[in-house]
Design a protein around this motif. Structure first.
Motif, mmCIF file in Angstrom:
data_model
loop_
_atom_site.group_PDB
_atom_site.id
_atom_site.type_symbol
_atom_site.label_atom_id
_atom_site.label_comp_id
_atom_site.label_asym_id
_atom_site.label_seq_id
_atom_site.Cartn_x
_atom_site.Cartn_y
_atom_site.Cartn_z
ATOM 1 N N VAL A 228 -14.232 -1.708 2.758
ATOM 2 C CA VAL A 228 -14.144 -0.419 2.070
ATOM 3 C C VAL A 228 -14.021 -0.786 0.599
ATOM 4 N N PRO A 229 -14.541 0.038 -0.279
ATOM 5 C CA PRO A 229 -14.453 -0.321 -1.703
ATOM 6 C C PRO A 229 -12.995 -0.455 -2.157
ATOM 7 N N ALA A 230 -12.728 -1.514 -2.905
ATOM 8 C CA ALA A 230 -11.391 -1.673 -3.483
ATOM 9 C C ALA A 230 -11.131 -0.479 -4.388
ATOM 10 N N ASP A 231 -9.935 0.064 -4.271
ATOM 11 C CA ASP A 231 -9.577 1.237 -5.059
ATOM 12 C C ASP A 231 -8.079 1.143 -5.338
ATOM 13 N N SER A 232 -7.740 0.662 -6.537
ATOM 14 C CA SER A 232 -6.331 0.446 -6.850
ATOM 15 C C SER A 232 -5.536 1.746 -6.859
ATOM 16 N N GLY A 233 -6.181 2.859 -7.215
ATOM 17 C CA GLY A 233 -5.499 4.148 -7.185
ATOM 18 C C GLY A 233 -5.126 4.556 -5.771
ATOM 19 N N GLU A 234 -6.053 4.381 -4.838
ATOM 20 C CA GLU A 234 -5.764 4.696 -3.432
ATOM 21 C C GLU A 234 -4.728 3.736 -2.868
ATOM 22 N N ALA A 235 -4.857 2.460 -3.202
ATOM 23 C CA ALA A 235 -3.869 1.480 -2.731
ATOM 24 C C ALA A 235 -2.480 1.852 -3.239
ATOM 25 N N LEU A 236 -2.394 2.211 -4.505
ATOM 26 C CA LEU A 236 -1.111 2.604 -5.084
ATOM 27 C C LEU A 236 -0.558 3.847 -4.385
ATOM 28 N N ARG A 237 -1.428 4.791 -4.117
ATOM 29 C CA ARG A 237 -1.009 6.028 -3.416
ATOM 30 C C ARG A 237 -0.373 5.703 -2.068
ATOM 31 N N TRP A 238 -1.043 4.851 -1.275
ATOM 32 C CA TRP A 238 -0.550 4.557 0.071
ATOM 33 C C TRP A 238 0.679 3.661 0.033
ATOM 34 N N TYR A 239 0.680 2.654 -0.837
ATOM 35 C CA TYR A 239 1.858 1.796 -0.941
ATOM 36 C C TYR A 239 3.063 2.583 -1.471
ATOM 37 N N SER A 240 2.838 3.479 -2.415
ATOM 38 C CA SER A 240 3.939 4.309 -2.927
ATOM 39 C C SER A 240 4.522 5.172 -1.819
ATOM 40 N N ALA A 241 3.650 5.732 -0.988
ATOM 41 C CA ALA A 241 4.132 6.526 0.150
ATOM 42 C C ALA A 241 4.957 5.659 1.098
ATOM 43 N N ALA A 242 4.540 4.402 1.287
ATOM 44 C CA ALA A 242 5.290 3.487 2.160
ATOM 45 C C ALA A 242 6.671 3.195 1.578
ATOM 46 N N VAL A 243 6.739 3.007 0.261
ATOM 47 C CA VAL A 243 8.033 2.755 -0.382
ATOM 48 C C VAL A 243 8.982 3.923 -0.117
ATOM 49 N N GLY A 244 8.440 5.123 -0.046
ATOM 50 C CA GLY A 244 9.254 6.297 0.247
ATOM 51 C C GLY A 244 9.913 6.258 1.618
ATOM 52 N N TRP A 245 9.459 5.385 2.479
ATOM 53 C CA TRP A 245 10.050 5.246 3.814
ATOM 54 C C TRP A 245 11.240 4.292 3.824
ATOM 55 N N ILE B 246 7.880 -3.289 3.511
ATOM 56 C CA ILE B 246 8.436 -2.514 2.392
ATOM 57 C C ILE B 246 8.407 -3.385 1.132
ATOM 58 N N ARG B 247 8.777 -4.650 1.277
ATOM 59 C CA ARG B 247 8.733 -5.577 0.133
ATOM 60 C C ARG B 247 7.309 -5.696 -0.415
ATOM 61 N N GLU B 248 6.352 -5.802 0.491
ATOM 62 C CA GLU B 248 4.943 -5.878 0.086
ATOM 63 C C GLU B 248 4.547 -4.640 -0.706
ATOM 64 N N ALA B 249 4.910 -3.481 -0.197
ATOM 65 C CA ALA B 249 4.564 -2.216 -0.863
ATOM 66 C C ALA B 249 5.227 -2.129 -2.240
ATOM 67 N N LYS B 250 6.508 -2.481 -2.306
ATOM 68 C CA LYS B 250 7.231 -2.438 -3.587
ATOM 69 C C LYS B 250 6.606 -3.392 -4.607
ATOM 70 N N ALA B 251 6.222 -4.568 -4.139
ATOM 71 C CA ALA B 251 5.614 -5.541 -5.051
ATOM 72 C C ALA B 251 4.292 -5.003 -5.612
ATOM 73 N N TYR B 252 3.508 -4.366 -4.777
ATOM 74 C CA TYR B 252 2.234 -3.798 -5.260
ATOM 75 C C TYR B 252 2.497 -2.695 -6.281
ATOM 76 N N VAL B 253 3.426 -1.815 -5.972
ATOM 77 C CA VAL B 253 3.741 -0.701 -6.869
ATOM 78 C C VAL B 253 4.247 -1.236 -8.210
ATOM 79 N N ARG B 254 5.087 -2.248 -8.195
ATOM 80 C CA ARG B 254 5.598 -2.849 -9.433
ATOM 81 C C ARG B 254 4.468 -3.431 -10.290
#
Length: 142
Positions: free
Chosen positions: A102-119, A132-140
């Protein structure tokens, strides 16, 4: 796990039994790995609304386990359970951050990882905490 009893219940339409048996065949838990049986039972459970079964079907499509590899279908399935399955959010973040099939899309990745951090605080096993650590690292990084 009593596979015979589980199989009976699954054949009678028990969503829980279909999910457990499907995951068993997918992972080789108390039975030999059999992707065709895994797909059959997981599909039956997914058709009854079992979100974990949908997530496991997504994995089968993403990895081509007993089915034609189809990452687009895996993404669609993950999105369909993203409101109730933490691991779907992680999978979606990975799909879009890595851009594999699927095309790389940093905005979509950020959206989904940010939602994961919310968990955070709602997930508990070691694997999910690592994710969760993976998601937080991406968001940072973003």
């Amino acid at each position: 796990m009593d596979i015979g009893e589980l199989r009976k219940k699954a054949e009678l339409g028990s969503c829980v039994a279909q999910s457990v048996l499907g995951i068993g065949y997918l992972e080789g838990i108390d039975v030999e790995v059999n992707y065709q049986k895994a797909f059959r039972f997981l599909s039956a459970a997914a058709n009854q609304g079992a979100s974990r079964a949908v997530l496991n079907l997504a994995r089968m499509y993403a990895e081509g386990l007993g089915v034609r590899k189809d990452v687009i279908e895996a993404v669609r399935l993950c999105e369909s359970v993203s409101n109730s399955e933490f691991l779907a959010l992680i999978a979606l973040g990975r799909f879009y951050s890595r851009g594999t099939e699927v095309p790389a899309d940093s905005g979509e990745a950020l959206r989904w990882y940010s939602a994961a951090v919310g968990w955070e605080g709602r997930v508990g096993d070691c694997e999910e905490i690592e994710e969760i650590r993976e998601a937080k690292a991406y968001v940072r990084r973003m």
